[in-house]
Design a protein around this motif. Structure first.
Motif, PDB file in Angstrom:
ATOM      1  N   TYR A 193     -17.866  19.861  23.387  1.00  0.00           N
ATOM      2  CA  TYR A 193     -18.407  20.728  24.440  1.00  0.00           C
ATOM      3  C   TYR A 193     -17.757  22.104  24.373  1.00  0.00           C
ATOM      4  CZ  TYR A 193     -19.344  16.028  26.305  1.00  0.00           C
ATOM      5  OH  TYR A 193     -19.721  14.723  26.455  1.00  0.00           O
ATOM      6  N   THR A 194     -18.464  23.067  24.946  1.00  0.00           N
ATOM      7  CA  THR A 194     -17.870  24.398  25.102  1.00  0.00           C
ATOM      8  C   THR A 194     -17.165  24.517  26.446  1.00  0.00           C
ATOM      9  OG1 THR A 194     -19.967  25.253  25.981  1.00  0.00           O
ATOM     10  CG2 THR A 194     -19.567  25.518  23.602  1.00  0.00           C
ATOM     11  N   SER A 195     -17.627  23.708  27.416  1.00  0.00           N
ATOM     12  CA  SER A 195     -17.010  23.726  28.743  1.00  0.00           C
ATOM     13  C   SER A 195     -17.326  22.412  29.457  1.00  0.00           C
ATOM     14  CB  SER A 195     -17.542  24.895  29.575  1.00  0.00           C
ATOM     15  OG  SER A 195     -18.930  24.717  29.862  1.00  0.00           O
ATOM     16  N   LEU A 196     -16.577  22.152  30.522  1.00  0.00           N
ATOM     17  CA  LEU A 196     -16.818  20.970  31.357  1.00  0.00           C
ATOM     18  C   LEU A 196     -16.481  21.303  32.803  1.00  0.00           C
ATOM     19  CD1 LEU A 196     -15.370  17.800  29.537  1.00  0.00           C
ATOM     20  CD2 LEU A 196     -17.734  18.179  30.218  1.00  0.00           C
ATOM     21  N   PRO A 197     -17.244  20.762  33.756  1.00  0.00           N
ATOM     22  CA  PRO A 197     -16.822  20.886  35.155  1.00  0.00           C
ATOM     23  C   PRO A 197     -15.457  20.228  35.335  1.00  0.00           C
ATOM     24  CG  PRO A 197     -19.102  20.152  35.011  1.00  0.00           C
ATOM     25  CD  PRO A 197     -18.542  20.087  33.620  1.00  0.00           C
ATOM     26  N   LEU A 198     -14.638  20.806  36.166  1.00  0.00           N
ATOM     27  CA  LEU A 198     -13.288  20.269  36.353  1.00  0.00           C
ATOM     28  C   LEU A 198     -13.319  18.826  36.850  1.00  0.00           C
ATOM     29  CD1 LEU A 198     -11.466  23.347  37.933  1.00  0.00           C
ATOM     30  CD2 LEU A 198     -11.183  22.436  35.624  1.00  0.00           C
ATOM     31  N   SER A 199     -14.305  18.511  37.697  1.00  0.00           N
ATOM     32  CA  SER A 199     -14.394  17.139  38.213  1.00  0.00           C
ATOM     33  C   SER A 199     -14.679  16.153  37.086  1.00  0.00           C
ATOM     34  CB  SER A 199     -15.482  17.044  39.285  1.00  0.00           C
ATOM     35  OG  SER A 199     -16.731  17.458  38.752  1.00  0.00           O
ATOM     36  N   ASP A 200     -15.549  16.548  36.155  1.00  0.00           N
ATOM     37  CA  ASP A 200     -15.866  15.678  35.011  1.00  0.00           C
ATOM     38  C   ASP A 200     -14.657  15.541  34.084  1.00  0.00           C
ATOM     39  OD1 ASP A 200     -18.363  15.468  36.065  1.00  0.00           O
ATOM     40  OD2 ASP A 200     -19.351  16.754  34.595  1.00  0.00           O
ATOM     41  N   ALA A 201     -13.954  16.657  33.882  1.00  0.00           N
ATOM     42  CA  ALA A 201     -12.751  16.615  33.045  1.00  0.00           C
ATOM     43  C   ALA A 201     -11.711  15.679  33.656  1.00  0.00           C
ATOM     44  CB  ALA A 201     -12.173  18.013  32.884  1.00  0.00           C
ATOM     45  N   GLY A 202     -11.586  15.733  34.992  1.00  0.00           N
ATOM     46  CA  GLY A 202     -10.640  14.856  35.679  1.00  0.00           C
ATOM     47  C   GLY A 202     -10.983  13.391  35.492  1.00  0.00           C
ATOM     48  N   THR A 203     -12.288  13.073  35.550  1.00  0.00           N
ATOM     49  CA  THR A 203     -12.731  11.684  35.356  1.00  0.00           C
ATOM     50  C   THR A 203     -12.449  11.221  33.933  1.00  0.00           C
ATOM     51  OG1 THR A 203     -14.498  11.980  36.994  1.00  0.00           O
ATOM     52  CG2 THR A 203     -14.709  10.132  35.457  1.00  0.00           C
ATOM     53  N   LEU A 204     -12.764  12.073  32.955  1.00  0.00           N
ATOM     54  CA  LEU A 204     -12.533  11.729  31.552  1.00  0.00           C
ATOM     55  C   LEU A 204     -11.056  11.488  31.259  1.00  0.00           C
ATOM     56  CD1 LEU A 204     -14.866  14.168  29.570  1.00  0.00           C
ATOM     57  CD2 LEU A 204     -14.948  11.678  29.501  1.00  0.00           C
ATOM     58  N   LEU A 205     -10.215  12.293  31.909  1.00  0.00           N
ATOM     59  CA  LEU A 205      -8.789  12.269  31.603  1.00  0.00           C
ATOM     60  C   LEU A 205      -7.978  11.394  32.555  1.00  0.00           C
ATOM     61  CD1 LEU A 205      -8.491  16.095  30.923  1.00  0.00           C
ATOM     62  CD2 LEU A 205      -8.444  14.290  29.200  1.00  0.00           C
ATOM     63  N   PHE A 206      -8.661  10.686  33.455  1.00  0.00           N
ATOM     64  CA  PHE A 206      -8.012   9.771  34.393  1.00  0.00           C
ATOM     65  C   PHE A 206      -7.054  10.495  35.341  1.00  0.00           C
ATOM     66  CE2 PHE A 206      -8.989   7.427  30.508  1.00  0.00           C
ATOM     67  CZ  PHE A 206      -9.786   6.399  31.002  1.00  0.00           C
ATOM     68  N   PHE A 207      -7.456  11.690  35.755  1.00  0.00           N
ATOM     69  CA  PHE A 207      -6.692  12.416  36.764  1.00  0.00           C
ATOM     70  C   PHE A 207      -7.362  12.246  38.120  1.00  0.00           C
ATOM     71  CE2 PHE A 207      -5.135  15.312  33.227  1.00  0.00           C
ATOM     72  CZ  PHE A 207      -3.819  14.909  33.321  1.00  0.00           C
ATOM     73  N   THR A 208      -6.569  12.069  39.158  1.00  0.00           N
ATOM     74  CA  THR A 208      -7.108  11.947  40.514  1.00  0.00           C
ATOM     75  C   THR A 208      -6.725  13.147  41.377  1.00  0.00           C
ATOM     76  OG1 THR A 208      -5.152  10.675  41.181  1.00  0.00           O
ATOM     77  CG2 THR A 208      -7.073   9.422  40.443  1.00  0.00           C
TER      78      THR A 208
END
Length: 263
Positions: A193-208
């Motif tokens: 990807y060139t970019s990701l919404p922060l919420s999606d990035a958080g889900t992918l990276l297991f951040f809460t």
């Protein structure tokens, strides 16, 4: 140091370490004194054959506290040294009373190897474990299942394993493992990807926590747009490549003149 003094100091270490608000600095001081004393008594060097069950058990118990203390102070080399010393007590002194911490620490050592991606050492260590304990002991099964999840790419199971740890010391190595996984996911995302919404990035990276996402984005040199709530990835394709056109032209002309001479 006399054996009676070693016993007194070992008892003080045990009481401090197992207290609700253990002073890890004080525990470290006790351990330093005890290690010197145990070396003097040949319980760590094993130069002499000891038959005193009580004293051998005391030395083993001190080393077990040392291994746990190393994890709590986040000192991996120290943990590995304690575990190396414990192997003699676990493997060569069957006459000692069983330690309730033995398989918990062996499982912790397996997780340490896994967190460092030392897969061959991990499997070598598995071969030394009693088959019954290997298949039935929860402390051993925890890192074994983690390794299977990693091989399958089931990172969500690695994350959820935090709620099933045999002891709180396991969380230290799971966090190291998760950090490795996050960086692997981030590298793949940057390529896809060139970019990701922060919420999606958080889900992918297991951040809460949003702050954790922002801290990670900073480490990866992502450009965060607060208004859009997006993270933009750095791409090598976006970089301008400077082509030395003039130098190439001169070199080409030089080759052309040489070819004319040859012809």
């Amino acid at each position: 140091m006399a054996v009676t003094e070693v016993k007194r100091l070992a008892q003080a270490l045990s009481q401090e370490f197992n207290s609700p608000n253990a002073d890890l600095t004080k525990c470290g001081q006790h351990l330093s004194q005890l290690k010197i004393a145990l070396i003097e008594l040949s319980y760590l060097t094993h130069e002499d054959k000891h038959n005193n069950i009580e004293e051998l058990t005391l030395a083993r118990d001190v080393l077990e506290i040392g291994a746990q203390w190393s994890v709590r102070t986040k000192d991996i080399p120290s943990f590995e040294r304690y575990m190396a010393q414990l192997q003699t007590y676990y493997n060569d002194h069957s006459e000692l009373p069983a330690s309730p911490l033995k398989y918990n620490l062996i499982g912790l050592n397996l997780l340490c190897l896994l967190s460092q991606n030392r897969i061959s050492d991990f499997h070598t260590a598995l071969e030394t474990i009693d088959p019954e304990q290997l298949h039935n002991n929860p402390a051993i099964q925890h890192p074994v299942k983690l390794e299977q999840s990693l091989m399958e790419g089931s990172y969500n199971r690695v994350w959820s394993s935090r709620s099933e740890v045999p002891s709180k010391e396991y969380l230290f190595f799971i966090d190291i493992l998760m950090n490795t996984i996050r960086n692997e996911i981030a590298s793949c995302s940057e390529k896809a990807y060139t970019s990701l919404p922060l919420s999606d990035a958080g889900t992918l990276l297991f951040f809460t926590n949003m702050q954790d996402i922002l801290n990670f984005a900073k480490e990866r040199n992502w450009k965060v747009n607060p208004a859009e709530q997006k993270a933009y990835f750095h791409s090598d394709a976006d970089e301008k490549v400077n082509i030395p056109a003039e130098q190439i032209i001169k070199q080409t002309m030089f080759y052309a003149r040489d070819m004319d001479r040859i012809v």
